[in-house]
Design a protein around this motif. Structure first.
Motif, PDB file in Angstrom:
ATOM      1  N   MET A  26       0.824  -1.200   0.000  1.00 23.06           N
ATOM      2  CA  MET A  26       0.000   0.000   0.000  1.00 23.06           C
ATOM      3  C   MET A  26       0.864   1.259   0.000  1.00 23.06           C
ATOM      4  O   MET A  26       0.478   2.300  -0.528  1.00 23.06           O
ATOM      5  CB  MET A  26      -0.919   0.011   1.220  1.00 23.06           C
ATOM      6  N   VAL A  27       2.051   1.148   0.604  1.00 19.20           N
ATOM      7  CA  VAL A  27       2.975   2.285   0.609  1.00 19.20           C
ATOM      8  C   VAL A  27       3.328   2.634  -0.835  1.00 19.20           C
ATOM      9  O   VAL A  27       3.318   3.809  -1.230  1.00 19.20           O
ATOM     10  CB  VAL A  27       4.256   1.952   1.412  1.00 19.20           C
ATOM     11  N   GLY A  29       2.593   6.043  -3.016  1.00 18.47           N
ATOM     12  CA  GLY A  29       3.644   6.740  -3.766  1.00 18.47           C
ATOM     13  C   GLY A  29       3.195   7.015  -5.188  1.00 18.47           C
ATOM     14  O   GLY A  29       3.330   8.135  -5.687  1.00 18.47           O
ATOM     15  N   VAL A  30       2.603   6.002  -5.826  1.00 16.75           N
ATOM     16  CA  VAL A  30       2.162   6.154  -7.214  1.00 16.75           C
ATOM     17  C   VAL A  30       1.067   7.223  -7.298  1.00 16.75           C
ATOM     18  O   VAL A  30       1.109   8.104  -8.159  1.00 16.75           O
ATOM     19  CB  VAL A  30       1.648   4.802  -7.767  1.00 16.75           C
ATOM     20  N   VAL A  31       0.136   7.176  -6.341  1.00 13.76           N
ATOM     21  CA  VAL A  31      -0.942   8.169  -6.338  1.00 13.76           C
ATOM     22  C   VAL A  31      -0.368   9.571  -6.211  1.00 13.76           C
ATOM     23  O   VAL A  31      -0.739  10.489  -6.942  1.00 13.76           O
ATOM     24  CB  VAL A  31      -1.944   7.881  -5.189  1.00 13.76           C
ATOM     25  N   LEU A  38       0.164  20.843   0.143  1.00 12.81           N
ATOM     26  CA  LEU A  38       0.989  19.767  -0.413  1.00 12.81           C
ATOM     27  C   LEU A  38       2.001  19.267   0.601  1.00 12.81           C
ATOM     28  O   LEU A  38       2.192  18.059   0.770  1.00 12.81           O
ATOM     29  CB  LEU A  38       1.723  20.272  -1.654  1.00 12.81           C
ATOM     30  N   VAL A  39       2.635  20.200   1.285  1.00 15.17           N
ATOM     31  CA  VAL A  39       3.641  19.811   2.277  1.00 15.17           C
ATOM     32  C   VAL A  39       2.990  18.936   3.348  1.00 15.17           C
ATOM     33  O   VAL A  39       3.510  17.892   3.732  1.00 15.17           O
ATOM     34  CB  VAL A  39       4.294  21.052   2.910  1.00 15.17           C
ATOM     35  N   LEU A  40       1.790  19.359   3.800  1.00 15.72           N
ATOM     36  CA  LEU A  40       1.113  18.592   4.853  1.00 15.72           C
ATOM     37  C   LEU A  40       0.710  17.202   4.359  1.00 15.72           C
ATOM     38  O   LEU A  40       0.934  16.199   5.019  1.00 15.72           O
ATOM     39  CB  LEU A  40      -0.122  19.350   5.348  1.00 15.72           C
ATOM     40  N   ILE A  41       0.102  17.177   3.161  1.00 16.06           N
ATOM     41  CA  ILE A  41      -0.377  15.882   2.653  1.00 16.06           C
ATOM     42  C   ILE A  41       0.783  14.932   2.419  1.00 16.06           C
ATOM     43  O   ILE A  41       0.780  13.787   2.876  1.00 16.06           O
ATOM     44  CB  ILE A  41      -1.182  16.074   1.344  1.00 16.06           C
ATOM     45  N   ILE A  42       1.814  15.438   1.756  1.00 16.27           N
ATOM     46  CA  ILE A  42       2.944  14.555   1.454  1.00 16.27           C
ATOM     47  C   ILE A  42       3.664  14.151   2.738  1.00 16.27           C
ATOM     48  O   ILE A  42       4.055  13.004   2.913  1.00 16.27           O
ATOM     49  CB  ILE A  42       3.891  15.218   0.432  1.00 16.27           C
ATOM     50  N   GLY A  43       3.791  15.119   3.665  1.00 15.99           N
ATOM     51  CA  GLY A  43       4.393  14.791   4.962  1.00 15.99           C
ATOM     52  C   GLY A  43       3.617  13.671   5.637  1.00 15.99           C
ATOM     53  O   GLY A  43       4.195  12.734   6.179  1.00 15.99           O
ATOM     54  N   ILE A  99       4.292  10.371   3.949  1.00 19.46           N
ATOM     55  CA  ILE A  99       5.633   9.842   4.266  1.00 19.46           C
ATOM     56  C   ILE A  99       5.659   9.253   5.670  1.00 19.46           C
ATOM     57  O   ILE A  99       6.177   8.166   5.906  1.00 19.46           O
ATOM     58  CB  ILE A  99       6.704  10.952   4.119  1.00 19.46           C
ATOM     59  N   MET A 100       5.014   9.960   6.611  1.00 12.97           N
ATOM     60  CA  MET A 100       5.048   9.455   7.986  1.00 12.97           C
ATOM     61  C   MET A 100       4.264   8.153   8.138  1.00 12.97           C
ATOM     62  O   MET A 100       4.700   7.231   8.813  1.00 12.97           O
ATOM     63  CB  MET A 100       4.555  10.512   8.957  1.00 12.97           C
TER      64      MET A 100
END
Ligand code: UDP
Ligand code: MG
Length: 323
Positions: free
Chosen positions: A233-234, A238-240, A271-276, A279-280
């Motif tokens: 799922m990770v 990433g692909v999404v 974007l920073v929040l969503i991607i952060g 990643i977490m």
């Protein structure tokens, strides 16, 4: 009965703080099995109980040599108790059941009959889940839906109540892994399988040992020890995000080229929040798997036995300390 070797049935009973249940369960089970003419032994595993569970087991063992038991050095959890019981059991067939009699003893007789007909695994399937709180019902329902999907087996009504043939017990106790999920492993090993339905009974004495938190931990541990789907799922996440970022990059370029690229601050924060977050979460998922690998690599025993009744002392190898 000349020339007929009677088969032995071992009943494994994990018990954590069950001082009130032990004497009653011994009585009910011995009556039921004796009446049915089944040669048996009752193996109680006191899972680091803080009450007099082990003393009750010892007392019962002194009165009835078919009763055996051990005490763990601390609480290791029900899985560990089940596996200790499987190691100690010497029967031709082994039944694992709760010691609070929520699993009805009469069902053992049906399981035994199926075993005599040649079935090697007899699953106890809950026909109803008994009395549970709504929250428990919902979370258990979700957990089983997820886990059934992950391991591609229908786990919804399954339980730890089952009969295993000696062959299956030997396969399970020889598995090298530390993180076991007994309920699913009995499906995983295969063999000739039958099932019997049973109604979950009310607990006789005491209270359930599961809190919402311990159920959560149990769910996460079992999913990560049985399936690698969360790891995949990770990759999906990433692909999404890559697809999303391509779309956004195109839009940004178009805006930039058309000279309207001034207010992009909100987008940047989001974007920073969503991607952060992505990643977490991904690191967390990977972390759970690393934790499982770490535990397996350390190779510590599943349980430590600190006391055992005289009738089994020294008969089991490994994981024995302080006796
Ligand atoms: N149990 C155990 N170790 C633990 C928790 C529970 O051996 O850490 C045993 C407990 O004594 C009982 C069985 O596992 O025989 C099922 O536990 P419980 O009745 O509390 O769970 P529920 O029936 O509510 O699912
Ligand atoms: Mg119970």
């Amino acid at each position: 009965m000349m020339g007929v070797v009677m088969s032995l049935l071992s009943v494994v009973l994990p018990s954590y703080n069950e001082e009130q249940n032990v004497p009653n369960t011994v009585r009910v089970l011995s009556d039921c099995l004796t009446e049915a003419g089944i040669d048996h032994e009752l193996i109680f595993i006191s899972d680091g109980s803080r009450d007099n569970t082990y003393q009750e087991i010892q007392k019962a063992a002194r009165e009835n040599p078919r009763v055996k038991g051990v005490e763990f050095s601390r609480n290791f959890g029900k899985e560990a108790s089940i596996f200790a019981g499987l190691q100690i059991a010497s029967g031709d067939a082994v039944v694992v059941m709760d010691c609070d009699l929520q699993h009805p003893p009469e069902v053992i007789l049906q399981m035994w009959k199926l075993w005599q007909e040649g079935y090697e695994v007899v699953e106890g399937i809950k026909s109803s889940r008994g009395k549970e709180s709504l929250a428990h019902k919902l979370s258990a329902g979700l957990f089983y839906r997820v886990i059934s999907g992950l391991i591609k087996m229908d786990m919804n009504a399954s339980s730890d109540f089952k009969l295993l043939d000696r062959k299956v017990v030997d396969v399970l106790t020889a598995l090298p892994e530390r993180n076991t999920f007994f309920r699913a492993l009995s499906f995983w090993v295969g063999f000739r399988t039958a099932s019997v339905k049973y109604e979950v009974q009310e607990r006789k004495f005491g209270t359930s040992k599961w809190s919402a938190w311990s159920l959560m931990k149990y769910a996460v541990r079992n999913v990560t020890s049985f399936s690698t789907l969360p790891l995949q799922m990770v990759t999906v996440m990433g692909v999404v995000s890559i697809l999303f970022s391509v779309a956004l990059a195109i839009q940004t370029m178009v805006r930039f080229l058309s000279g309207t690229a001034v207010e992009g601050f909100t987008t940047v924060i989001l974007l920073v929040l969503i991607i952060g977050g992505f990643i977490m979460i991904s690191l967390g998922i990977i972390g759970h798997y690393i934790a499982r690998i770490y535990e397996e690599v350390k190779g510590r025993p599943k349980f430590i036995i600190s006391k055992a009744t005289d009738n089994i002392k020294g008969n089991v190898t490994g994981d024995w300390h302080g006796i």
